[in-house]
Enzyme design. Structure first.
Site, PDB file in Angstrom:
ATOM      1  N   TYR A  25      -8.550 -52.882  79.396  1.00  0.00           N
ATOM      2  CA  TYR A  25      -7.110 -53.299  80.051  1.00  0.00           C
ATOM      3  C   TYR A  25      -6.914 -53.013  81.210  1.00  0.00           C
ATOM      4  O   TYR A  25      -6.282 -53.223  82.100  1.00  0.00           O
ATOM      5  CB  TYR A  25      -6.204 -52.641  78.852  1.00  0.00           C
ATOM      6  CG  TYR A  25      -5.498 -53.411  77.861  1.00  0.00           C
ATOM      7  CD1 TYR A  25      -5.491 -54.464  77.659  1.00  0.00           C
ATOM      8  CD2 TYR A  25      -6.270 -52.158  76.708  1.00  0.00           C
ATOM      9  CE1 TYR A  25      -5.499 -55.220  76.027  1.00  0.00           C
ATOM     10  CE2 TYR A  25      -6.171 -52.669  75.564  1.00  0.00           C
ATOM     11  CZ  TYR A  25      -5.702 -54.019  75.031  1.00  0.00           C
ATOM     12  OH  TYR A  25      -5.657 -54.623  73.835  1.00  0.00           O
ATOM     13  N   ASN A  76       4.357 -60.560  78.465  1.00  0.00           N
ATOM     14  CA  ASN A  76       3.672 -59.625  78.019  1.00  0.00           C
ATOM     15  C   ASN A  76       3.945 -60.050  76.092  1.00  0.00           C
ATOM     16  O   ASN A  76       4.037 -58.681  76.476  1.00  0.00           O
ATOM     17  CB  ASN A  76       2.437 -58.743  78.780  1.00  0.00           C
ATOM     18  CG  ASN A  76       1.646 -58.411  77.748  1.00  0.00           C
ATOM     19  OD1 ASN A  76       0.843 -58.676  76.961  1.00  0.00           O
ATOM     20  ND2 ASN A  76       0.434 -57.726  79.004  1.00  0.00           N
ATOM     21  N   ASP A  89      11.160 -67.489  67.893  1.00  0.00           N
ATOM     22  CA  ASP A  89      12.534 -68.451  67.526  1.00  0.00           C
ATOM     23  C   ASP A  89      14.059 -67.521  68.461  1.00  0.00           C
ATOM     24  O   ASP A  89      13.955 -68.820  69.388  1.00  0.00           O
ATOM     25  CB  ASP A  89      13.434 -67.852  66.554  1.00  0.00           C
ATOM     26  CG  ASP A  89      12.431 -67.917  64.956  1.00  0.00           C
ATOM     27  OD1 ASP A  89      12.380 -69.378  65.142  1.00  0.00           O
ATOM     28  OD2 ASP A  89      12.953 -67.547  63.794  1.00  0.00           O
ATOM     29  N   HIS A 102      -0.865 -62.492  79.875  1.00  0.00           N
ATOM     30  CA  HIS A 102      -1.951 -61.601  78.253  1.00  0.00           C
ATOM     31  C   HIS A 102      -3.222 -60.795  79.562  1.00  0.00           C
ATOM     32  O   HIS A 102      -3.889 -61.646  80.210  1.00  0.00           O
ATOM     33  CB  HIS A 102      -2.895 -61.996  77.331  1.00  0.00           C
ATOM     34  CG  HIS A 102      -2.113 -62.585  76.333  1.00  0.00           C
ATOM     35  ND1 HIS A 102      -0.988 -61.836  75.478  1.00  0.00           N
ATOM     36  CD2 HIS A 102      -1.327 -64.049  76.019  1.00  0.00           C
ATOM     37  CE1 HIS A 102      -0.711 -62.128  74.628  1.00  0.00           C
ATOM     38  NE2 HIS A 102      -0.349 -63.943  75.090  1.00  0.00           N
ATOM     39  N   ARG A 113      -6.362 -61.766  67.238  1.00  0.00           N
ATOM     40  CA  ARG A 113      -5.647 -61.990  67.820  1.00  0.00           C
ATOM     41  C   ARG A 113      -5.933 -63.399  68.561  1.00  0.00           C
ATOM     42  O   ARG A 113      -4.910 -63.676  69.858  1.00  0.00           O
ATOM     43  CB  ARG A 113      -6.271 -60.314  69.248  1.00  0.00           C
ATOM     44  CG  ARG A 113      -6.105 -59.446  68.625  1.00  0.00           C
ATOM     45  CD  ARG A 113      -6.713 -58.498  70.166  1.00  0.00           C
ATOM     46  NE  ARG A 113      -7.100 -57.356  69.493  1.00  0.00           N
ATOM     47  CZ  ARG A 113      -6.672 -56.281  69.302  1.00  0.00           C
ATOM     48  NH1 ARG A 113      -4.749 -56.412  69.767  1.00  0.00           N
ATOM     49  NH2 ARG A 113      -6.637 -54.662  69.074  1.00  0.00           N
TER      50      ARG A 113
END
Length: 147
Positions: A25, A76, A89, A102, A113
């Protein structure tokens, strides 16, 4: 004339950016993301409302709030990407342009994923661009909210 308001929502564990798996990340923190978003929004003539939560219900409440208070949503969804029909929804009910972001390319990661329920509500998806993805999303929402 008021500036468009973009709600930026960050899902679970993004508060640990820079600490959690930096080899995946990166080393940027959630504070770096917020700073980049604030600076980019200012340049684009947008206002932002920036949030992070580890709780699905809080994210849903914020999306419902965006329905009446925001002109667009950047999300995100992190760990909720492939699990939360409830977030999908609520995004569909918000009737606002949605950009999904992302930090990594989810299609180059583990197979579980690869599915994103959020994508079904998104006008665009930005992935694999690190925190710069938020800047790209703000630029796209500027276009979508102009008018």
């Amino acid at each position: 004339m008021s500036r468009p308001l973009i709600m930026i929502l960050n899902g679970p564990n993004l508060n640990l950016l820079g600490l959690r798996e930096p080899h995946i990340y990166g080393t940027d923190t959630i504070e770096d993301v917020e700073r980049l978003c604030t600076e980019t929004a200012e340049k684009l003539g947008l206002d932002i409302s920036f949030h992070q939560s580890n709780h699905e219900g809080v994210i849903i409440d914020l999306i419902q709030q965006a329905r009446t208070q925001a002109d667009g949503i950047i999300i995100n969804p992190a760990g909720f990407t492939s699990t939360s029909i409830a977030i999908l929804d609520s995004l569909l009910a918000a009737e606002r342009p949605v950009i999904e972001v992302h930090l990594t390319n989810i299609h180059r990661r583990e197979p579980f994923r690869h599915l994103s329920y959020v994508s079904k509500a998104a006008s665009a998806v930005v992935m694999g661009a690190g925190i710069q993805g938020y800047e790209l999303a703000l630029r796209r929402l500027k276009t979508l909210t102009a008018g």
